[in-house]
Design an enzyme around this catalytic site. Structure first.
Site, PDB file in Angstrom:
ATOM      1  N   ARG A  58       0.504  -1.241  -0.128  1.00 43.37           N
ATOM      2  CA  ARG A  58       0.152   0.001   0.228  1.00 43.37           C
ATOM      3  C   ARG A  58       0.836   1.172  -0.050  1.00 43.37           C
ATOM      4  O   ARG A  58       0.488   2.388   0.228  1.00 43.37           O
ATOM      5  CB  ARG A  58      -0.977  -0.186   1.148  1.00 43.37           C
ATOM      6  CG  ARG A  58      -1.884  -1.160   1.289  1.00 43.37           C
ATOM      7  CD  ARG A  58      -3.317  -0.979   0.813  1.00 43.37           C
ATOM      8  NE  ARG A  58      -3.635  -2.128   0.081  1.00 43.37           N
ATOM      9  CZ  ARG A  58      -4.352  -2.262  -1.200  1.00 43.37           C
ATOM     10  NH1 ARG A  58      -4.266  -1.314  -1.795  1.00 43.37           N
ATOM     11  NH2 ARG A  58      -4.623  -3.099  -1.685  1.00 43.37           N
ATOM     12  N   HIS A  89       8.205  -6.179  -6.952  1.00 42.74           N
ATOM     13  CA  HIS A  89       6.696  -5.735  -7.367  1.00 42.74           C
ATOM     14  C   HIS A  89       6.646  -4.273  -6.746  1.00 42.74           C
ATOM     15  O   HIS A  89       6.886  -4.251  -5.551  1.00 42.74           O
ATOM     16  CB  HIS A  89       5.639  -6.638  -6.928  1.00 42.74           C
ATOM     17  CG  HIS A  89       4.286  -6.130  -7.648  1.00 42.74           C
ATOM     18  ND1 HIS A  89       3.825  -5.229  -7.594  1.00 42.74           N
ATOM     19  CD2 HIS A  89       3.601  -7.056  -8.630  1.00 42.74           C
ATOM     20  CE1 HIS A  89       2.616  -5.111  -8.444  1.00 42.74           C
ATOM     21  NE2 HIS A  89       2.429  -6.485  -8.830  1.00 42.74           N
ATOM     22  N   TYR A 110       0.999  -1.005  -4.878  1.00 43.59           N
ATOM     23  CA  TYR A 110      -0.099  -0.921  -5.672  1.00 43.59           C
ATOM     24  C   TYR A 110      -0.506   0.457  -5.915  1.00 43.59           C
ATOM     25  O   TYR A 110      -1.182   0.941  -6.839  1.00 43.59           O
ATOM     26  CB  TYR A 110      -1.226  -1.652  -5.141  1.00 43.59           C
ATOM     27  CG  TYR A 110      -1.107  -3.087  -5.067  1.00 43.59           C
ATOM     28  CD1 TYR A 110      -0.629  -3.823  -6.297  1.00 43.59           C
ATOM     29  CD2 TYR A 110      -1.541  -4.022  -4.040  1.00 43.59           C
ATOM     30  CE1 TYR A 110      -0.752  -5.160  -6.321  1.00 43.59           C
ATOM     31  CE2 TYR A 110      -1.457  -5.112  -4.075  1.00 43.59           C
ATOM     32  CZ  TYR A 110      -1.047  -5.996  -5.452  1.00 43.59           C
ATOM     33  OH  TYR A 110      -0.874  -7.435  -5.259  1.00 43.59           O
ATOM     34  N   HIS A 157       2.470  -1.552 -11.987  1.00 44.59           N
ATOM     35  CA  HIS A 157       1.267  -1.636 -12.574  1.00 44.59           C
ATOM     36  C   HIS A 157       1.241  -0.256 -13.236  1.00 44.59           C
ATOM     37  O   HIS A 157       1.627   0.711 -12.697  1.00 44.59           O
ATOM     38  CB  HIS A 157       0.066  -1.404 -11.721  1.00 44.59           C
ATOM     39  CG  HIS A 157      -0.276  -2.880 -10.893  1.00 44.59           C
ATOM     40  ND1 HIS A 157      -1.216  -3.140  -9.992  1.00 44.59           N
ATOM     41  CD2 HIS A 157       0.408  -3.942 -11.093  1.00 44.59           C
ATOM     42  CE1 HIS A 157      -1.019  -4.538  -9.729  1.00 44.59           C
ATOM     43  NE2 HIS A 157      -0.068  -4.893 -10.200  1.00 44.59           N
ATOM     44  N   GLU A 165       3.375  -4.291 -16.392  1.00 47.66           N
ATOM     45  CA  GLU A 165       2.412  -5.398 -16.220  1.00 47.66           C
ATOM     46  C   GLU A 165       1.285  -5.089 -17.007  1.00 47.66           C
ATOM     47  O   GLU A 165       0.583  -4.145 -17.176  1.00 47.66           O
ATOM     48  CB  GLU A 165       2.081  -5.673 -14.695  1.00 47.66           C
ATOM     49  CG  GLU A 165       1.146  -6.879 -14.556  1.00 47.66           C
ATOM     50  CD  GLU A 165       1.173  -7.332 -13.202  1.00 47.66           C
ATOM     51  OE1 GLU A 165       1.732  -6.694 -12.027  1.00 47.66           O
ATOM     52  OE2 GLU A 165       0.308  -8.264 -12.832  1.00 47.66           O
ATOM     53  N   ASP A 168       0.466 -11.159 -17.206  1.00 43.68           N
ATOM     54  CA  ASP A 168      -0.213 -11.732 -15.971  1.00 43.68           C
ATOM     55  C   ASP A 168      -1.533 -12.342 -16.600  1.00 43.68           C
ATOM     56  O   ASP A 168      -2.424 -11.949 -17.345  1.00 43.68           O
ATOM     57  CB  ASP A 168      -0.780 -10.722 -15.066  1.00 43.68           C
ATOM     58  CG  ASP A 168      -1.396 -11.278 -13.953  1.00 43.68           C
ATOM     59  OD1 ASP A 168      -2.521 -11.861 -14.050  1.00 43.68           O
ATOM     60  OD2 ASP A 168      -1.213 -10.566 -12.608  1.00 43.68           O
ATOM     61  N   HIS A 222      -5.023 -11.357 -15.675  1.00 43.25           N
ATOM     62  CA  HIS A 222      -5.078 -10.219 -16.276  1.00 43.25           C
ATOM     63  C   HIS A 222      -5.495  -9.998 -17.764  1.00 43.25           C
ATOM     64  O   HIS A 222      -6.415  -9.390 -18.274  1.00 43.25           O
ATOM     65  CB  HIS A 222      -3.967  -8.960 -16.046  1.00 43.25           C
ATOM     66  CG  HIS A 222      -3.719  -8.826 -14.351  1.00 43.25           C
ATOM     67  ND1 HIS A 222      -2.794  -7.866 -14.071  1.00 43.25           N
ATOM     68  CD2 HIS A 222      -4.603  -9.100 -13.357  1.00 43.25           C
ATOM     69  CE1 HIS A 222      -2.984  -8.030 -12.705  1.00 43.25           C
ATOM     70  NE2 HIS A 222      -3.794  -8.721 -12.427  1.00 43.25           N
ATOM     71  N   HIS A 232       3.108 -13.591 -14.504  1.00 41.26           N
ATOM     72  CA  HIS A 232       2.508 -13.822 -13.401  1.00 41.26           C
ATOM     73  C   HIS A 232       1.410 -14.914 -13.738  1.00 41.26           C
ATOM     74  O   HIS A 232       0.543 -14.632 -14.635  1.00 41.26           O
ATOM     75  CB  HIS A 232       1.577 -12.695 -12.983  1.00 41.26           C
ATOM     76  CG  HIS A 232       2.690 -11.646 -12.163  1.00 41.26           C
ATOM     77  ND1 HIS A 232       2.218 -10.265 -12.003  1.00 41.26           N
ATOM     78  CD2 HIS A 232       3.824 -11.470 -11.868  1.00 41.26           C
ATOM     79  CE1 HIS A 232       3.194  -9.638 -11.339  1.00 41.26           C
ATOM     80  NE2 HIS A 232       4.031 -10.356 -11.314  1.00 41.26           N
ATOM     81  N   ASP A 254     -10.030  -8.569 -12.442  1.00 42.69           N
ATOM     82  CA  ASP A 254      -8.853  -8.743 -11.526  1.00 42.69           C
ATOM     83  C   ASP A 254      -9.045  -9.391 -10.273  1.00 42.69           C
ATOM     84  O   ASP A 254      -8.750  -9.090  -9.313  1.00 42.69           O
ATOM     85  CB  ASP A 254      -8.174  -7.391 -11.638  1.00 42.69           C
ATOM     86  CG  ASP A 254      -6.732  -7.710 -10.975  1.00 42.69           C
ATOM     87  OD1 ASP A 254      -6.341  -8.888 -10.770  1.00 42.69           O
ATOM     88  OD2 ASP A 254      -6.077  -6.811 -10.781  1.00 42.69           O
ATOM     89  N   HIS A 288      -7.674 -12.849  -8.666  1.00 45.26           N
ATOM     90  CA  HIS A 288      -7.014 -14.076  -9.019  1.00 45.26           C
ATOM     91  C   HIS A 288      -7.700 -15.366  -8.304  1.00 45.26           C
ATOM     92  O   HIS A 288      -8.423 -15.246  -7.077  1.00 45.26           O
ATOM     93  CB  HIS A 288      -5.740 -14.065  -8.328  1.00 45.26           C
ATOM     94  CG  HIS A 288      -5.008 -12.692  -8.827  1.00 45.26           C
ATOM     95  ND1 HIS A 288      -3.592 -12.480  -8.497  1.00 45.26           N
ATOM     96  CD2 HIS A 288      -5.256 -11.866  -9.712  1.00 45.26           C
ATOM     97  CE1 HIS A 288      -3.390 -11.407  -9.395  1.00 45.26           C
ATOM     98  NE2 HIS A 288      -4.063 -11.094  -9.848  1.00 45.26           N
ATOM     99  N   GLU A 332       0.748 -15.621  -8.397  1.00 43.60           N
ATOM    100  CA  GLU A 332      -0.008 -14.921  -7.137  1.00 43.60           C
ATOM    101  C   GLU A 332      -1.395 -15.229  -6.608  1.00 43.60           C
ATOM    102  O   GLU A 332      -2.255 -14.628  -6.912  1.00 43.60           O
ATOM    103  CB  GLU A 332       0.080 -13.246  -7.961  1.00 43.60           C
ATOM    104  CG  GLU A 332       1.164 -12.732  -8.632  1.00 43.60           C
ATOM    105  CD  GLU A 332       1.075 -11.251  -9.282  1.00 43.60           C
ATOM    106  OE1 GLU A 332       0.190 -11.368 -10.098  1.00 43.60           O
ATOM    107  OE2 GLU A 332       1.713 -10.411  -8.829  1.00 43.60           O
TER     108      GLU A 332
HETATM  109 ZN    ZN Z   1      -4.265  -8.994 -10.326  1.00 45.52          ZN
HETATM  110 FE    FE Z   2       0.146  -9.749 -11.586  1.00 42.02          FE
HETATM  111 FE    FE Z   3       0.741  -7.045 -10.178  1.00 43.08          FE
END
Ligand code: ZN
Ligand code: FE
Ligand code: FE
Length: 277
Positions: free
Chosen positions: A37, A67, A70, A107, A142, A176, A179, A211, A224, A226, A256
């Site tokens: 975060r 990564h 986010y 992202h 990504e 991904d 995604h 991913h 989105d 997973h 993930e």
């Molecule tokens: Zn995702």
């Molecule tokens: Fe991903």
């Molecule tokens: Fe990601």
């Protein structure tokens, strides 16, 4: 060689992640460079990094796929948020040089109503500010599901970002599976067609990592969410086709999926078992 791993917690340092990866049958992993975060990052422990680099060499680790948090949004409509994204990425890339020659995935961002063109312009601008000739890290864009106003829902959008970046040799793409399926690329019925399109629009040489996630939602749903491997709308057969596809050999593959370590160990074992290489 199947290079596979999952997201690991960075809270106990690099060597701990390396050993944890080995324990679950992985030879690569992903980790958040700081709290997902956002917020400030822990200081780098150079002894820990040194021990990890030796360990990774001994155990023939593939490239890691770090990564970014986010919350990083290079194309926000708020100056303050864009500045946070810029400074965070700058700091992350400086930290990444302690473990040279790895991947840093992010992202691309959400344009929040400003439109794709403006979004792409702002992302490009940030990359042109943070990328340097001397860095050893490759930054990965990504592929996104297209939730809300996410940029990166199409190969064309990613290509437009790459085209606007001067030091584009520092850029690659992380695909991904959840995604792209959410975004409307049918990897279940036409994996070859999707890879051909990636090659035509971006160039397969840009594809540096994957991913691997199943999806809780049907094709083209832009949600989105997973799912565990084999328990979603993509299914195990497609994942097995992907790991064995001649055009995808050698790429680090990161799970993930919603799992604890034992669940990841199980998925890694299932995929290693199904690997023909
Ligand atoms: Zn995702
Ligand atoms: Fe991903
Ligand atoms: Fe990601």
């Amino acid at each position: 060689m199947l290079n596979i791993g999952c997201h690991l917690s960075a809270s106990k340092g690099y060597l701990h992640m390396g050993k944890e990866a080995t324990d679950i049958g992985a030879n690569t992993f992903a980790f958040f460079t700081r709290n997902p975060r956002g917020g400030s990052a822990k200081a780098i422990d150079t002894d820990d990094v040194k021990a990890f680099l030796e360990y990774a060499k001994e155990h023939s680790f593939a490239m890691l796929v770090a990564h970014a948090p986010y919350t990083l949004n290079a194309c926000s409509n708020k100056e303050e948020t864009r500045e946070f994204a810029l400074n965070t990425m700058k700091d992350d890339l400086a930290r990444m040089e302690y473990t040279p020659h790895q991947y840093y995935n992010f992202h691309p961002g959400s344009h929040v109503g400003q439109g794709e063109e403006t979004g792409i312009e702002l992302i490009t601008k940030q990359l042109n500010t943070v990328l340097t000739k001397d860095m050893t890290t490759t930054v990965l864009l990504e592929t996104m599901a297209g939730k809300g106003s996410e940029i990166g829902r199409s190969f064309e959008e990613l290509k437009a970002i790459i085209d606007g970046v001067e030091l584009d040799e520092k850029l690659g793409v992380c695909l991904d599976t959840c995604h792209v399926y959410d975004a409307g690329y049918d990897i279940v019925n036409d994996l070859d067609g999707v890879l051909d399109e990636f090659d035509r629009v971006i160039g397969l040489e840009r594809l540096k990592a994957m991913h691997m996630n199943d999806s809780k939602n049907p094709f083209e749903s832009h949600k989105d969410r997973h799912e565990k491997i084999g328990e979603g709308s993509i299914g195990l057969d497609t994942m097995i086709k992907i790991i064995n596809h001649p055009k995808l050999q050698g790429l680090p593959i990161i799970l993930e999926t919603p799992n604890e370590l034992d669940g990841y160990a199980h998925e890694i074992a299932v995929l290693r078992n199904a690997y023909n290489g």
